[in-house]
Design a protein around this motif. Structure first.
Motif, PDB file in Angstrom:
ATOM      1  N   UNK A  51      -1.736  -6.971  -3.409  1.00  0.00           N
ATOM      2  CA  UNK A  51      -0.495  -6.645  -4.108  1.00  0.00           C
ATOM      3  C   UNK A  51       0.317  -5.702  -3.223  1.00  0.00           C
ATOM      4  N   UNK A  52       1.620  -5.919  -3.105  1.00  0.00           N
ATOM      5  CA  UNK A  52       2.446  -5.026  -2.284  1.00  0.00           C
ATOM      6  C   UNK A  52       2.344  -3.576  -2.774  1.00  0.00           C
ATOM      7  N   UNK A  53       2.226  -2.655  -1.837  1.00  0.00           N
ATOM      8  CA  UNK A  53       2.161  -1.241  -2.209  1.00  0.00           C
ATOM      9  C   UNK A  53       3.562  -0.652  -2.268  1.00  0.00           C
ATOM     10  N   UNK A  54       3.650   0.586  -2.739  1.00  0.00           N
ATOM     11  CA  UNK A  54       4.943   1.235  -2.952  1.00  0.00           C
ATOM     12  C   UNK A  54       5.711   1.523  -1.660  1.00  0.00           C
ATOM     13  N   UNK A  55       5.038   1.525  -0.522  1.00  0.00           N
ATOM     14  CA  UNK A  55       5.717   1.862   0.732  1.00  0.00           C
ATOM     15  C   UNK A  55       6.813   0.855   1.099  1.00  0.00           C
ATOM     16  N   UNK A  65       8.709  -7.369  -7.310  1.00  0.00           N
ATOM     17  CA  UNK A  65       7.937  -7.820  -8.466  1.00  0.00           C
ATOM     18  C   UNK A  65       6.601  -8.342  -7.955  1.00  0.00           C
ATOM     19  N   UNK A  66       5.491  -7.676  -8.321  1.00  0.00           N
ATOM     20  CA  UNK A  66       4.178  -8.031  -7.772  1.00  0.00           C
ATOM     21  C   UNK A  66       3.771  -9.484  -8.009  1.00  0.00           C
ATOM     22  N   UNK A  88       2.913  -7.544   6.365  1.00  0.00           N
ATOM     23  CA  UNK A  88       3.972  -8.464   5.962  1.00  0.00           C
ATOM     24  C   UNK A  88       4.168  -8.461   4.452  1.00  0.00           C
ATOM     25  N   UNK A  89       5.417  -8.587   4.054  1.00  0.00           N
ATOM     26  CA  UNK A  89       5.773  -8.812   2.657  1.00  0.00           C
ATOM     27  C   UNK A  89       6.339 -10.219   2.607  1.00  0.00           C
ATOM     28  N   UNK A  90       5.703 -11.079   1.823  1.00  0.00           N
ATOM     29  CA  UNK A  90       6.120 -12.482   1.793  1.00  0.00           C
ATOM     30  C   UNK A  90       6.329 -12.925   0.349  1.00  0.00           C
TER      31      UNK A  90
END
Length: 105
Positions: A51-55, A65-66, A88-90
């Motif tokens: 899950x994407x972290x807050x950074x 949106x997770x 990476x954020x994908x």
């Protein structure tokens, strides 16, 4: 996480992220990093999804949106240390492709 016909599965998104990493790495990593990664990726390479972290709020100008995004970290894992080459954020949305990469400094 709910799977949908309009969303990539976590496995598909991770595979997509790895392909993007391989395509863009020569333009964003040093030649030494590329050689070292290629020498060790079969034995020690990893693509870790979570899950994407807050950074990410520092790098993208929208609320993440997770259920619609995945964080993928690509690197090498050794007994004494891990080397992270890309974080990476994908997007999981098939109709809204998005990828942001933070490369190894």
């Amino acid at each position: 996480m709910t799977e949908s016909a309009h969303l990539w599965t976590v496995e598909e998104a991770t595979d997509n992220a790895y392909e993007v990493f391989l395509e863009l790495a020569p333009d964003n990593l040093s030649e030494q990093d590329i050689i070292y990664f290629n020498m060790h990726r079969e034995a020690a390479g990893f693509a870790e999804d979570n899950v994407p972290d807050d950074s990410w709020s520092e790098f993208v100008e929208f609320e993440i949106e997770p259920e619609l995004y995945l964080q993928v970290i690509i690197g090498l894992e050794f007994d004494d240390q891990d080397i992270e080459y890309a974080r990476m954020l994908i997007s999981l949305e098939k109709d809204a492709p998005f990828c942001h990469i933070i490369w190894k400094a």
